[in-house]
Scaffold this active site. Structure first.
Site, short mmCIF file in Angstrom:
data_model
loop_
_atom_site.label_atom_id
_atom_site.label_comp_id
_atom_site.label_asym_id
_atom_site.label_seq_id
_atom_site.Cartn_x
_atom_site.Cartn_y
_atom_site.Cartn_z
N HIS A 55 38.35 8.16 -24.18
CA HIS A 55 38.37 8.58 -25.59
C HIS A 55 39.73 9.16 -26.00
O HIS A 55 40.36 8.63 -26.92
CB HIS A 55 37.21 9.54 -25.87
CG HIS A 55 37.30 10.24 -27.19
ND1 HIS A 55 37.27 9.56 -28.38
CD2 HIS A 55 37.44 11.56 -27.50
CE1 HIS A 55 37.39 10.43 -29.38
NE2 HIS A 55 37.49 11.65 -28.85
N HIS A 79 43.36 16.47 -27.31
CA HIS A 79 42.64 17.07 -28.44
C HIS A 79 41.27 17.64 -28.10
O HIS A 79 40.79 18.54 -28.79
CB HIS A 79 42.54 16.09 -29.61
CG HIS A 79 41.46 15.06 -29.46
ND1 HIS A 79 41.65 13.86 -28.81
CD2 HIS A 79 40.16 15.06 -29.86
CE1 HIS A 79 40.52 13.17 -28.84
NE2 HIS A 79 39.60 13.86 -29.46
N GLU A 83 38.12 22.32 -26.45
CA GLU A 83 36.72 22.38 -26.87
C GLU A 83 35.75 22.00 -25.74
O GLU A 83 34.71 22.62 -25.58
CB GLU A 83 36.48 21.46 -28.08
CG GLU A 83 35.25 21.90 -28.83
CD GLU A 83 34.92 21.03 -30.03
OE1 GLU A 83 35.72 20.12 -30.32
OE2 GLU A 83 33.88 21.27 -30.64
N ASP A 84 36.11 20.99 -24.95
CA ASP A 84 35.13 20.45 -24.01
C ASP A 84 35.39 20.76 -22.54
O ASP A 84 34.63 20.34 -21.68
CB ASP A 84 35.06 18.91 -24.17
CG ASP A 84 34.51 18.53 -25.54
OD1 ASP A 84 33.88 19.38 -26.17
OD2 ASP A 84 34.71 17.37 -25.96
N ASP A 146 40.69 10.54 -34.11
CA ASP A 146 39.54 10.92 -33.29
C ASP A 146 38.26 10.38 -33.92
O ASP A 146 37.41 9.77 -33.27
CB ASP A 146 39.51 12.46 -33.21
CG ASP A 146 38.28 13.01 -32.51
OD1 ASP A 146 37.94 12.49 -31.43
OD2 ASP A 146 37.68 13.97 -33.05
N ASP A 266 34.91 -12.40 -57.81
CA ASP A 266 36.20 -11.78 -57.53
C ASP A 266 36.16 -11.00 -56.21
O ASP A 266 36.43 -9.82 -56.16
CB ASP A 266 36.65 -10.89 -58.69
CG ASP A 266 35.52 -10.01 -59.20
OD1 ASP A 266 34.41 -10.08 -58.62
OD2 ASP A 266 35.75 -9.26 -60.14
MN MN Z 1 37.47 13.67 -29.71
#
Ligand code: MN
Length: 722
Positions: A55, A79, A83-84, A146, A266
């Site tokens: 990712h 990134h 957080e993880d 992301d 169109d």
């Molecule tokens: Mn992410």
């Protein structure tokens, strides 16, 4: 770029891409970020079962495809680490420097915002909040990359998450991409989200597009050929193209125009790109000669650019086989701006109006584009874009997850008054992100605010210092004024009651009879409360009420006469001056306003031009400047009994009955009140000034001493001037 690319990217490809557009990039830094990310994400997997690292690598690849600087690519790789994983801000700062750490921190903060509100109108506030939080535009670019990768791999998520994330993408992120001018990203996100939100519609349109692909291609080529031949004949060099509309915008068009798919002709927008503005008008004429224009569909955004700077000629004509076709005509430069999305393509199509903020962002982006053309080094380019997009506002959450906008510097009080006046009036503090804060706290974008109230709370004057919104200010002022008014009413009514009591009249009874209201109206007040306010402020005398009431009583007749006599006492003394100038008592004199001498004060005269002699106190500050030849000797004439007006200032407690007690002192010392003015200047203190008649300094001193003895009186002084 393949917009729905779901392929797993190899790290080496990122290096190749960065090298190709930015040969001097710090590749070691990118490699270090890759190694670090691989280490901390080790063992984690995505819903698809792939290693988690795929990712961040894919996100970094998207950023590299957008030709962003190495800091953006590195941030893409890192990134999700804070957080993880167990990684902290400090770790990133130590290994990769403050710039990268700040970028990662920005992305982490945005990721933590929970878009829990169901209300459509909240979406714009969320978008603004994200823009405000992305001080550095790279934060937002990484966040969008992301989101793009997450959308591309959304099929592995449970249905519920697919819908939630897709709605967020549709409402928040794709408009943000549009606002940043990244048109391809906007349409890609929109189409991906649409596929999950309305799978049946998506599939239907996609299928019909596929079925008609050859037919459409044939038609597009036919149109382009006709245009090409015509331009060649006129010797005009041009680039012509037909761009297929994306599925989501086809869907919108079907909805808004209530058309079936087959009625949409169109599906392709034709574009003619030319070298000069004059050619644009020439070509427009040629097109209108070729095909009949549809009335009301011609728009000249060349002569009148949209407020965001978008320029182009738009027309719709009845093309081959009687189908309507849309044609846009513009110069290369205009096309670059429009293509790169700088023009608010989105605002035009979605029928939204362009706000000043949008214009600001667009202008700033255009400037950014200009820099980009001048700069060799993409790093330099992005370093210039650290701007605060919303310098004057903060965006905070309600406990329910709605976003509210406030001016920068706003406090919990502003928030409380925005909820309800009563919430504001009883606000004692707030919990911000779970922590208690005082009323002085300044709101920060991203805060969650919960107001704490108490039934015993009351707004104070100092609250005005802590609020920024007009609403809070008005509500607080209103409360304070109503409080002050109540106090004034109390003071006024109290003194009326006291006066009446001396005549054995019960004020309550007179009020009930409507007697006071009648008197109030006689004095030109609408209500008795207004009369009390005037008396409380000293603009109206309480004794006057007595004169209106008491004459009706036979028994009190004598006292009335005495009272009336007293009230008739002249306010200003007339007749002799009471002063001898150089021994003469019939000189034309008047008393100087600057020092207001009283009998007993040592005095001097000053010969004016044409207005006789002005009497000053001997120590008056104005005398030393005067021409010494015009100063004459003066003294008080003891044979004359004279009443002089003097001003007395005092500060007292702000409580009911104060004015009455003070007035009593003057009365009992045989001094007439000519004018009284009482103002409460804060919660506990009142300031009063009284113009009273006194005979001499001795008389005045006696009054001042008596006033000082009144309970609640803090300070008394003789004022120099009248
Ligand atoms: Mn992410």
């Amino acid at each position: 770029m393949d917009r729905t690319d779901k392929r797993i990217v190899r790290f080496g490809e990122i290096m190749d891409m960065v090298k190709s557009y930015y040969p001097d990039a710090d590749l070691d830094l990118i490699r270090a970020a890759y190694v670090y990310s691989a280490r901390v994400h080790q063992g984690q997997t995505r819903m698809s079962g792939e290693p988690y690292l795929t990712h961040p690598v894919a996100v970094a690849a998207i950023l590299a495809q957008m030709k962003l600087d190495e800091a953006s690519v590195v941030t893409g790789l890192l990134h999700d680490t804070v957080e993880d994983t167990l990684t902290t801000f400090e770790d990133i700062e130590r290994y990769f420097g403050t710039e990268i750490a700040t970028l990662v921190d920005g992305v982490t903060k945005i990721s933590k915002i929970a878009f829990q509100s169901k209300e459509e109108r909240q979406a714009e506030n969320f978008r603004k909040m994200i823009l405000a939080m992305s001080r550095d535009i790279r934060v937002l670019l990484v966040k969008l990359a992301d989101r793009l990768h997450n959308m591309r791999t959304l099929s592995h998520m449970p249905r519920e998450a697919q819908i939630r994330i897709s709605r967020e993408t549709m409402e928040i992120y794709s408009p943000l991409a549009a606002r940043l001018g990244i048109f391809w990203l906007r349409t890609t996100l929109e189409d991906l989200a649409f596929e999950y939100l309305e799978p049946d519609r998506y599939e239907f349109i996609q299928k019909r597009l596929e079925e008609s692909v050859e037919e459409r291609e044939e038609y597009v080529n036919k149109v382009l050929n006709i245009i090409g031949e015509k331009l060649e004949k006129e010797n005009i060099k041009a680039i012509t193209k037909g761009r297929n509309k994306d599925i989501c915008s086809i869907h919108r068009k079907m909805l808004s125009q209530k058309l079936e798919f087959d009625q949409l002709h169109d599906l392709t927008a034709f574009r003619i790109i030319l070298d000069s503005v004059s050619e644009c008008y020439t070509v427009l004429g040629l097109i209108h000669a070729l095909w009949r224009p549809v009335p009301g569909r011609f728009k000249d955004y060349l002569a009148m650019p949209k407020s965001n700077g978008y320029q182009s000629l738009h027309t719709t004509v009845i093309g081959p086989e009687g189908h309507r076709i849309e044609i846009q005509i513009r110069t290369h430069e205009m096309d670059l701006i429009a293509e790169e999305g700088i023009a608010a393509h989105w605002s035009y199509k979605e029928g939204r109006s362009v706000t000043p903020e949008d214009t600001r962002v667009v202008n700033w982006l255009r400037q950014m584009m200009e820099w980009q053309q001048d700069l060799e080094d993409p790093r330099e380019f992005l370093e210039n874009v650290r701007v605060d997009l919303y310098p004057d506002e903060v965006y905070v959450f309600t406990p329910r997850g709605d976003v509210k906008e406030f001016p920068r510097g706003s406090s919990p009080l502003d928030f409380a008054y925005s909820v309800h006046t009563e919430v504001g009036n009883s606000c004692i503090g707030a919990r911000v992100n779970g922590k208690m804060v005082s009323l002085k706290y300044e709101l920060v974008t991203g805060d969650t605010i919960e107001i704490i109230t108490s039934a015993h709370q009351k707004p104070g004057k100092d609250w005005l210092k802590h609020v920024k919104t007009g609403r809070a200010r008005t509500k607080i002022r209103h409360y304070l004024m109503s409080q002050e008014r109540e106090k004034t009413i109390e003071i006024g009514r109290d003194s009326v009651e006291r006066e009446l009591r001396r005549w054995k009249i019960d004020l309550n009874r007179v009020e009930k009879d409507g007697g006071i209201l009648k008197i109030a109206q006689e004095f030109n007040f609408k209500t008795e409360l207004e009369l009390y306010v005037a008396i409380g402020h000293g603009r109206q005398s309480a004794k006057a009420i007595v004169t209106k009431l008491v004459p009706q009583s036979e028994r009190e007749q004598q006292k009335i006469i005495a009272l009336e006599e007293k009230l008739k006492t002249p306010k200003r003394p007339t007749g002799k001056s009471g002063v001898k100038v150089q021994g003469l008592s019939d000189m034309l004199v008047h008393f100087a306003k600057c020092c207001n001498p009283l009998p007993g004060d040592p005095i001097q005269g000053f010969i004016t031009r044409g207005r006789g002699v002005t009497i000053h106190k001997i120590d008056c500050v104005n005398l030393p400047d005067a021409d010494p030849k015009r100063i004459v000797e003066a003294s008080w004439d003891d044979d004359q009994s004279l009443v002089r007006t003097v001003k007395i200032g005092l500060i007292s407690e702000n409580k009911p009955g104060m004015l009455a007690a003070i007035s009593g002192v003057f009365t009992s010392n045989d001094s007439n009140i000519i004018q009284a003015n009482v103002v409460s200047f804060d919660e506990t203190n009142a300031r009063g000034t009284f113009l009273v008649g006194v005979r001499n300094v001795e008389h005045l001193t006696r009054i001042i001493n008596a006033l000082k003895k009144v309970k609640g009186v803090r300070e008394v002084e003789r004022r120099g001037t009248v």
